[in-house]
Design a protein around this motif. Structure first.
Motif, PDB file in Angstrom:
ATOM      1  N   PHE A   1      22.998  14.894   5.572  1.00  0.00           N
ATOM      2  CA  PHE A   1      24.254  14.980   6.204  1.00  0.00           C
ATOM      3  C   PHE A   1      25.319  15.869   5.805  1.00  0.00           C
ATOM      4  O   PHE A   1      25.647  16.984   6.535  1.00  0.00           O
ATOM      5  CB  PHE A   1      24.902  13.661   6.400  1.00  0.00           C
ATOM      6  CG  PHE A   1      26.135  13.619   7.174  1.00  0.00           C
ATOM      7  CD1 PHE A   1      26.047  13.625   8.490  1.00  0.00           C
ATOM      8  CD2 PHE A   1      27.443  13.593   6.478  1.00  0.00           C
ATOM      9  CE1 PHE A   1      27.275  13.591   9.281  1.00  0.00           C
ATOM     10  CE2 PHE A   1      28.586  13.377   7.163  1.00  0.00           C
ATOM     11  CZ  PHE A   1      28.526  13.786   8.881  1.00  0.00           C
TER      12      PHE A   1
ATOM     13  N   ASN B   1      23.019  11.696  16.156  1.00  0.00           N
ATOM     14  CA  ASN B   1      21.897  12.199  16.430  1.00  0.00           C
ATOM     15  C   ASN B   1      20.772  12.328  15.018  1.00  0.00           C
ATOM     16  O   ASN B   1      19.519  11.954  15.432  1.00  0.00           O
ATOM     17  CB  ASN B   1      21.965  13.663  16.757  1.00  0.00           C
ATOM     18  CG  ASN B   1      22.653  13.925  18.110  1.00  0.00           C
ATOM     19  OD1 ASN B   1      22.543  13.206  18.912  1.00  0.00           O
ATOM     20  ND2 ASN B   1      23.298  14.987  18.372  1.00  0.00           N
ATOM     21  N   ILE B   2      21.517  12.392  14.009  1.00  0.00           N
ATOM     22  CA  ILE B   2      20.561  12.296  12.856  1.00  0.00           C
ATOM     23  C   ILE B   2      20.007  10.912  12.782  1.00  0.00           C
ATOM     24  O   ILE B   2      18.800  10.753  12.420  1.00  0.00           O
ATOM     25  CB  ILE B   2      21.521  12.656  11.552  1.00  0.00           C
ATOM     26  CG1 ILE B   2      21.769  14.024  11.656  1.00  0.00           C
ATOM     27  CG2 ILE B   2      20.719  12.281  10.379  1.00  0.00           C
ATOM     28  CD1 ILE B   2      22.535  14.617  10.368  1.00  0.00           C
TER      29      ILE B   2
ATOM     30  N   GLN C   1      28.432  23.628  16.553  1.00  0.00           N
ATOM     31  CA  GLN C   1      28.432  22.715  17.602  1.00  0.00           C
ATOM     32  C   GLN C   1      29.884  22.369  18.186  1.00  0.00           C
ATOM     33  O   GLN C   1      29.895  22.299  19.405  1.00  0.00           O
ATOM     34  CB  GLN C   1      27.790  21.301  17.362  1.00  0.00           C
ATOM     35  CG  GLN C   1      26.359  21.104  17.031  1.00  0.00           C
ATOM     36  CD  GLN C   1      25.663  20.190  16.597  1.00  0.00           C
ATOM     37  OE1 GLN C   1      26.244  19.091  16.379  1.00  0.00           O
ATOM     38  NE2 GLN C   1      24.213  20.068  16.040  1.00  0.00           N
TER      39      GLN C   1
ATOM     40  N   ASN D   1      25.798  23.201  11.098  1.00  0.00           N
ATOM     41  CA  ASN D   1      25.297  23.154  12.501  1.00  0.00           C
ATOM     42  C   ASN D   1      26.795  22.204  13.177  1.00  0.00           C
ATOM     43  O   ASN D   1      27.047  22.408  14.375  1.00  0.00           O
ATOM     44  CB  ASN D   1      24.316  22.145  12.529  1.00  0.00           C
ATOM     45  CG  ASN D   1      22.844  22.766  12.372  1.00  0.00           C
ATOM     46  OD1 ASN D   1      22.884  24.084  12.137  1.00  0.00           O
ATOM     47  ND2 ASN D   1      21.703  22.116  11.815  1.00  0.00           N
ATOM     48  N   ILE D   2      27.105  21.434  12.368  1.00  0.00           N
ATOM     49  CA  ILE D   2      28.280  20.629  12.948  1.00  0.00           C
ATOM     50  C   ILE D   2      29.635  21.560  13.457  1.00  0.00           C
ATOM     51  O   ILE D   2      30.055  21.502  14.531  1.00  0.00           O
ATOM     52  CB  ILE D   2      28.986  19.618  11.917  1.00  0.00           C
ATOM     53  CG1 ILE D   2      28.027  18.320  11.870  1.00  0.00           C
ATOM     54  CG2 ILE D   2      30.195  19.051  12.450  1.00  0.00           C
ATOM     55  CD1 ILE D   2      28.437  17.555  10.712  1.00  0.00           C
TER      56      ILE D   2
ATOM     57  N   GLN E   1      25.575   7.016  22.667  1.00  0.00           N
ATOM     58  CA  GLN E   1      26.624   7.934  22.394  1.00  0.00           C
ATOM     59  C   GLN E   1      27.940   8.084  23.195  1.00  0.00           C
ATOM     60  O   GLN E   1      29.259   8.239  22.948  1.00  0.00           O
ATOM     61  CB  GLN E   1      26.259   9.485  21.963  1.00  0.00           C
ATOM     62  CG  GLN E   1      25.229   9.437  20.856  1.00  0.00           C
ATOM     63  CD  GLN E   1      24.729  10.677  20.670  1.00  0.00           C
ATOM     64  OE1 GLN E   1      25.486  11.667  20.794  1.00  0.00           O
ATOM     65  NE2 GLN E   1      23.520  10.997  20.183  1.00  0.00           N
TER      66      GLN E   1
ATOM     67  N   GLY F   1      32.592  15.904  16.508  1.00  0.00           N
ATOM     68  CA  GLY F   1      31.733  16.619  15.943  1.00  0.00           C
ATOM     69  C   GLY F   1      30.753  15.861  14.847  1.00  0.00           C
ATOM     70  O   GLY F   1      29.584  15.632  15.090  1.00  0.00           O
ATOM     71  N   VAL F   2      31.385  15.186  13.871  1.00  0.00           N
ATOM     72  CA  VAL F   2      30.642  14.401  12.990  1.00  0.00           C
ATOM     73  C   VAL F   2      29.958  13.316  13.595  1.00  0.00           C
ATOM     74  O   VAL F   2      29.157  12.947  13.183  1.00  0.00           O
ATOM     75  CB  VAL F   2      31.779  13.973  11.891  1.00  0.00           C
ATOM     76  CG1 VAL F   2      31.018  12.901  10.998  1.00  0.00           C
ATOM     77  CG2 VAL F   2      32.294  15.168  11.274  1.00  0.00           C
TER      78      VAL F   2
ATOM     79  N   ASN G   1      23.395  21.616   7.468  1.00  0.00           N
ATOM     80  CA  ASN G   1      23.946  20.597   8.674  1.00  0.00           C
ATOM     81  C   ASN G   1      25.431  20.732   9.007  1.00  0.00           C
ATOM     82  O   ASN G   1      25.966  20.545  10.059  1.00  0.00           O
ATOM     83  CB  ASN G   1      23.780  18.992   8.223  1.00  0.00           C
ATOM     84  CG  ASN G   1      23.949  18.142   9.285  1.00  0.00           C
ATOM     85  OD1 ASN G   1      23.231  18.001  10.358  1.00  0.00           O
ATOM     86  ND2 ASN G   1      25.027  17.089   9.028  1.00  0.00           N
TER      87      ASN G   1
ATOM     88  N   SER H   1      28.918  12.776  16.892  1.00  0.00           N
ATOM     89  CA  SER H   1      27.904  13.304  17.462  1.00  0.00           C
ATOM     90  C   SER H   1      26.694  13.578  16.723  1.00  0.00           C
ATOM     91  O   SER H   1      25.394  13.112  17.005  1.00  0.00           O
ATOM     92  CB  SER H   1      28.464  14.503  18.588  1.00  0.00           C
ATOM     93  OG  SER H   1      27.188  14.871  19.387  1.00  0.00           O
ATOM     94  N   ASN H   2      26.871  14.237  15.335  1.00  0.00           N
ATOM     95  CA  ASN H   2      25.938  14.791  14.807  1.00  0.00           C
ATOM     96  C   ASN H   2      25.350  13.782  14.000  1.00  0.00           C
ATOM     97  O   ASN H   2      23.967  13.712  13.882  1.00  0.00           O
ATOM     98  CB  ASN H   2      26.347  15.988  13.882  1.00  0.00           C
ATOM     99  CG  ASN H   2      25.555  16.341  12.893  1.00  0.00           C
ATOM    100  OD1 ASN H   2      25.284  15.946  11.740  1.00  0.00           O
ATOM    101  ND2 ASN H   2      24.602  17.656  13.071  1.00  0.00           N
TER     102      ASN H   2
END
Length: 329
Positions: free
Chosen positions: A49, A298-299, A61, A57-58, A307, A291-292, A54, A294-295
């Motif tokens: 995380f 997904n992880i 995104q 990526n956040i 979601q 963002g956190v 990552n 959703s990410n």
């Protein structure tokens, strides 16, 4: 001889106000939620995380959402609402892509797309400020029309094979950080400074606080609302252009989820400051929460439908918290 008895003194009972814990939760609920999400997802997947990859990526995104949410913040500062921002961003991306595929160079295509976003914003502002339509009705109608225009521009298809120079705006990196992240941060700083330090920003906040008092104070309310919608339309076009460059394609419904998420981010941000008003810093905190979440989900492999349910609950919580703050003002 008569004796008088003095009644026993009664202890004064202090007036009980909201407990410090309750007040802290109301005032800092959004920030607490962000920290709690980070701690939770880090505890669940410490190996993934909070790694640099990552976190990058956040940021990547949420970069487009941050731009759209910034535009929504401007409109909500003046007490209005814009349902057409996501549609405007899609139209701008579609226009830029269509022009480039027809042979136009990148810069003129981008300028035309920005002009389209500005034009939609001006149309919204005119309908709300000068025609007298409610922001909800006006922007709902505009959203429908703009979506139709986007379908006409794309002929109902997805436009591919965009120039590499254009795609680099959304896919390029500087110091291993995606370009859209820099653009989102830079634009957010500009909007924050506009609202915090300029006369225009102070007028917008005054209009959002009380339209009649602002008018009696000599503020041109109609022009202020027009400018807010125009700026929002232009900024949403920037988001749409970057999204098209990031995906290397454009369609009429590209990024449609950003409307719902941008509204949630602004409402979440209203709880960050004492006044309970829309503000840029709070909006960015709201964007970070989305963002956190959703990410992290997904992880953890959580179903996308779950979601959506969680997102709806977050919007309910955001509106509830902002309503509580508004009643306390």
């Amino acid at each position: 001889m008569t004796t008088t008895t003095t009644p026993p003194a009664t202890a004064e009972v202090p007036v009980q106000k909201r407990t410090s814990i309750g007040k802290f939760l109301v005032q800092g609920g959004t920030t607490i939620a962000l920290v709690a999400l980070v701690v939770f997802f880090f505890a669940m997947r410490p190996d993934v995380f909070l790694t640099f990859t990552n976190v990058r990526n956040i940021l990547f995104q949420v970069s487009i959402l941050a731009i759209i949410a910034g535009a929504q913040t401007l409109v909500m500062v003046v007490g209005d609402f814009d349902l057409s921002l996501a549609a405007t961003s899609s139209l701008a991306g579609s226009v830029a892509a269509s022009l480039m595929l027809d042979g136009s160079s990148t810069v003129p295509a981008i300028l035309v797309a920005l002009a389209v976003g500005l034009g939609v914003g001006l149309a919204n502002g005119f309908l709300v400020a000068y025609v007298g339509l409610s922001a909800f009705v006006a922007t709902l109608a505009t959203m429908t029309s703009v979506t139709g225009l986007a379908y006409l521009v794309t002929d109902g298809t997805t436009l591919f094979d965009l120039p590499a120079g254009f795609n680099s705006l959304g896919q390029g990196r500087f110091l291993n950080i995606p370009v859209p992240v820099y653009i989102a941060i830079g634009l957010s700083v500009v909007l924050w400074a506009l609202l915090r330090f300029t006369t225009t920003g102070r007028k917008w906040y005054a209009i959002g606080g009380n339209v009649e008092v602002s008018r009696l104070s000599g503020i041109n309310v109609n022009r202020g609302r027009l400018l807010a919608f125009a700026a929002a339309g232009l900024i949403s076009a920037v988001g749409g252009i970057l999204l098209a460059a990031r995906l290397g394609s454009a369609s009429a419904v590209q990024g449609s989820d950003n409307l719902l998420f941008s509204v949630a981010a602004v409402f979440l941000g209203m709880t960050v400051i004492r006044s309970g008003r829309a503000n840029l810093v709070g909006t960015m905190v709201g964007v970070a929460i989305i963002g956190v979440m959703s990410n992290g989900l997904n992880i953890l492999g959580v179903n996308s439908y779950v979601q959506q349910v969680v997102t709806g609950l977050i919007i309910i919580a955001a509106v509830t918290l902002s309503s509580v703050r508004t009643r306390e003002r």
